[in-house]
Design an enzyme around this catalytic site. Structure first.
Site, PDB file in Angstrom:
ATOM      1  NE  ARG A 256      27.996  -3.397 -21.001  1.00  0.00           N
ATOM      2  CZ  ARG A 256      26.042  -3.638 -20.062  1.00  0.00           C
ATOM      3  NH1 ARG A 256      26.479  -2.922 -18.503  1.00  0.00           N
ATOM      4  NH2 ARG A 256      24.863  -3.015 -20.403  1.00  0.00           N
ATOM      5  CG  HIS A 260      26.371   1.786 -21.897  1.00  0.00           C
ATOM      6  ND1 HIS A 260      26.174   0.901 -23.223  1.00  0.00           N
ATOM      7  CD2 HIS A 260      26.205   2.340 -22.176  1.00  0.00           C
ATOM      8  CE1 HIS A 260      26.703   1.693 -24.178  1.00  0.00           C
ATOM      9  NE2 HIS A 260      26.938   3.151 -23.612  1.00  0.00           N
ATOM     10  CE1 TYR A 269      20.880  -3.146 -18.110  1.00  0.00           C
ATOM     11  CE2 TYR A 269      20.672  -0.871 -17.338  1.00  0.00           C
ATOM     12  CZ  TYR A 269      21.893  -1.936 -17.928  1.00  0.00           C
ATOM     13  OH  TYR A 269      23.031  -1.908 -18.069  1.00  0.00           O
TER      14      TYR A 269
END
Ligand SMILES: Cc1ncc(C[n+]2csc(CCOP(=O)(O)OP(=O)(O)O)c2C)c(N)n1
Ligand SMILES: [Mg+2]
Length: 359
Positions: A256, A260, A269
């Site tokens: 990805r 998100h 992160y």
């Protein structure tokens, strides 16, 4: 070793490539992937301008989505999670209907009742997703078992993410699929992350594909950014399902590239370096270079196609944004009962008089 490097290429894939995926199919696949990439980025920008609600982008995963959905036949069924814009476009959902769902306007096939990104169409045999991760997987298996019971030679393609494999519903679905030899293909988009949770914290299994063995059927791990491989393996698994030879689980390794969702900041992160490495392995780049090698694509075609797509999208945004909203107060009473019961009729008339007083 990057987890992408653990891909085992199916042995017979190379020799099949040239003969079975026709040039026209490849061009169509690339056009749909380009459409997905451009539409995804346009939607993100109108979301940032506050013109639509939350959005879940899919950039980087176009091959896993588009190439697999192109392997379906019209009479098959498709279940997705919230990220598979490319699968819906490949299945035939129009840009207008994609956007109508995001604007929640009166063109929306789902009447504004679903979370954004939850596309579905009765005409296309595609089922809108449910928000709890994996919840639709047992339903997809149920559809497959029903088809088998009726003797219909169709298959079901059900998408999920790597995080989806940790849900209880995933276990139920895989178990039922195995026991009843359901005509279903699970297409797992292993994009490395479930929001901020990396795959290595998601499972202690060596791969996600190995899980299928415990349920009594085949699990494959393939390069999810290699469109040809995704198309061939999905087509093969769907044919196997239609022939009555049971389910398959396909783990597609992909990434990805974006957040998100529009409520997420991945810089908190994961590293930029990881993303840069995957950009080198961009599915559009890979397919474009295959097309160029076959003499089927060039800079001029890329420019013309990009302009054509941009025009379709901007006209569609303009149209959908100016389409009237849904009469939400009225719609909440419909489509549950064939005859609206007396208590709901009473509530509807109360709501109508309240709205009349307010306006
Ligand atoms: C049962 C359940 N738990 C948690 C969530 C919140 N949630 C939404 S998306 C998501 C991550 C899913 O990751 P993955 O399956 O890898 O799919 P991806 O988003 O990477 O496409 C989570 C935990 C949810 N919707 N349902
Ligand atoms: Mg994921």
């Amino acid at each position: 070793m990057a987890y992408r490097d653990t891909i085992a290429k199916p042995a017979d894939l190379e020799q099949e490539t040239e003969t079975t995926v026709k040039d026209l199919e490849l061009i169509r696949m690339y056009q749909l992937m380009l459409l997905t990439r451009i539409l995804d980025s346009k939607i993100l920008s109108i979301q940032r301008q506050g013109r639509i609600g939350p959005y879940v982008p899919c950039s980087g995963e176009e091959a896993a989505m588009v190439a697999s959905a192109l392997a379906l036949k019209p009479e098959d069924w498709m279940f997705t999670s919230y990220r598979e814009l490319g699968s819906h476009l490949a299945r035939g959902l129009s840009v207008d209907l994609v956007l109508a769902q995001l604007f929640g306007n009166s063109n929306d096939l789902l009447k504004g009742r679903q979370m954004s990104n939850s596309w579905g169409s009765k005409a296309l045999n595609t089922v809108p997703t449910a928000a709890p991760i994996g919840a639709y997987l047992p339903v997809a298996v149920g559809v497959a078992i029903a088809a088998k019971t009726k003797g219909a030679k169709i298959a079901v393609l059900a998408y999920l993410g790597d995080g989806g494999t940790s849900s209880a519903d995933f276990h139920s679905a895989m178990n039922f699929a195995g026991v009843f030899r359901a005509p279903i293909v699970f297409l797992c988009r292993n994009n490395g992350w479930a929001i901020s949770v990396p795959v290595k914290k998601q499972t202690a299994s060596e791969t996600l594909a190995v899980k299928a063995g415990a349920y009594g059927f085949t699990g494959l791990r393939i390069d999810g950014n290699d469109s040809i491989s995704v198309y061939q393996e999905t087509r093969r698994a769907l044919e196997k399902a239609r022939a009555g030879d049971g389910p398959t689980f396909i783990e597609t390794l992909t990434y990805r590239l974006g957040p998100h969702s529009t409520a997420d900041d991945p810089r908190r992160y994961r590293s930029e370096k990881e993303k840069e490495e995957w950009i080198e392995h961009d599915p559009l780049k890979l397919l474009r270079s295959e097309l160029e090698k076959r003499g089927l694509w060039n800079d001029r075609l890329e420019k013309e196609e990009t302009e054509r797509i941009e025009k379709i999208i901007s006209l569609s945004i303009e149209h959908q944004e100016h389409t009237p909203p849904l009469p939400a107060d009225e719609l909440i009473f419909e489509d549950v009962y064939s005859q609206i019961p007396w208590n709901l009729l009473e509530q509807r008339s109360e709501l109508r008089s309240l709205s009349a007083r307010r306006s």
